[in-house]
Design a protein around this motif. Sequence first.
Motif, mmCIF file in Angstrom:
data_model
loop_
_atom_site.group_PDB
_atom_site.id
_atom_site.type_symbol
_atom_site.label_atom_id
_atom_site.label_comp_id
_atom_site.label_asym_id
_atom_site.label_seq_id
_atom_site.Cartn_x
_atom_site.Cartn_y
_atom_site.Cartn_z
ATOM 1 N N LYS A 44 21.129 28.232 59.923
ATOM 2 C CA LYS A 44 20.304 29.317 59.371
ATOM 3 C C LYS A 44 20.107 29.169 57.853
ATOM 4 O O LYS A 44 18.987 29.255 57.351
ATOM 5 N N SER A 45 21.213 28.953 57.151
ATOM 6 C CA SER A 45 21.105 28.810 55.690
ATOM 7 C C SER A 45 20.329 27.552 55.330
ATOM 8 O O SER A 45 19.482 27.570 54.432
ATOM 9 N N THR A 46 20.611 26.485 56.027
ATOM 10 C CA THR A 46 19.894 25.232 55.766
ATOM 11 C C THR A 46 18.397 25.422 55.999
ATOM 12 O O THR A 46 17.570 24.880 55.257
ATOM 13 N N PHE A 165 16.166 36.127 52.450
ATOM 14 C CA PHE A 165 17.495 36.709 52.261
ATOM 15 C C PHE A 165 18.483 35.936 53.123
ATOM 16 O O PHE A 165 18.297 35.822 54.328
ATOM 17 N N ASP A 166 19.555 35.437 52.509
ATOM 18 C CA ASP A 166 20.584 34.747 53.291
ATOM 19 C C ASP A 166 21.843 35.600 53.357
ATOM 20 O O ASP A 166 22.642 35.613 52.431
ATOM 21 N N GLU A 167 22.023 36.287 54.435
ATOM 22 C CA GLU A 167 23.173 37.172 54.646
ATOM 23 C C GLU A 167 23.487 38.015 53.411
ATOM 24 O O GLU A 167 24.583 37.922 52.849
ATOM 25 N N PRO A 168 22.530 38.838 53.011
ATOM 26 C CA PRO A 168 22.695 39.574 51.747
ATOM 27 C C PRO A 168 23.821 40.595 51.768
ATOM 28 O O PRO A 168 24.245 41.030 50.705
HETATM 29 MG MG LIG Z 1 24.681 30.541 56.317
#
Ligand SMILES: [Mg+2]
Length: 246
Positions: A44-46, A165-168
């Motif tokens: 997901k982050s990638t 937004f990455d796991e804000p």
């Molecule tokens: Mg991640």
Amino acid sequence: MTQTILEIKHLKKSFGANHVLKDISLTVQKGEVISIIGSSGSGKSTFLRSINLLEEPTGGEILFHGQNVLEKGYDLTTYREKLGMVFQSFNLFENLNVLENAIVAQTTVLKRSRSEAEAIAKENLNKVGMTEQYWTAKPKQLSGGQKQRVAIARALSVNPEAMLFDEPTSALDPEMVGEVLKTMKALAETGLTMLIVTHEMEFAKEVSDRVIFMDQGVIAEQGTPQEIFENPKEERTKTFLQRFLK
Ligand SMILES: [Mg+2]
Ligand SMILES: Nc1ncnc2c1ncn2[C@@H]1O[C@H](COP(=O)(O)OP(=O)(O)OP(=O)(O)O)[C@@H](O)[C@H]1O
């Protein structure tokens, strides 16, 4: 009328022999709110970092308003400005106060005048509930939820066309999560285009137009919140959700 902002085609990203993203395609329309869910390590982050080129994709295309940003000669600085990014870890400038955090990119990157930048920063800080009494505070004097709201205001101040937004909320104390989600929900309601990696399933259900379930580097399933949360088709989606929606 729908307007396509981003068209991601067959995106791939490997770190050495680790093929983290394997052929991901996604089209994002203006005003869409898309949540990305999935297990730890699913990419997901990638995926978000590849979209705004914090990671260089190893294959595929990213079309922004129809133009491939990976092509030689494309103006990457402008592209990056158009995608605001909010991280789990806030990434505020610790030596600058709240107001300056929301000003600096405007004056340096966008070359706005100091007074214009200040007015825009104040407007966005107010929008996220970080009102005047906080403007001279340094990040270390703020709670996690307040820091994250400053980070959101800072990102908004450069007028992004979409926010990633990455796991804000995953680094926040439980009592701070609500205020940040509420801020994001209000933004979603203004018609801002948002891509949100989150483990907050209730939130994803409430705000998203579309939910993407990622598993092992692919989009395993996608659909409306109702389709994904109430009637998932794939076995792996069901297994994943069972861990969250007991
Ligand atoms: Mg991640
Ligand atoms: N800079 C990097 N160098 C090498 N491998 C990386 C790098 N970034 C991510 N990876 C690898 O890519 C895979 C996916 O990681 P990623 O951070 O995208 O997952 P994620 O879905 O965001 O997980 P989480 O929910 O834990 O945040 C992991 O195997 C990870 O080790």
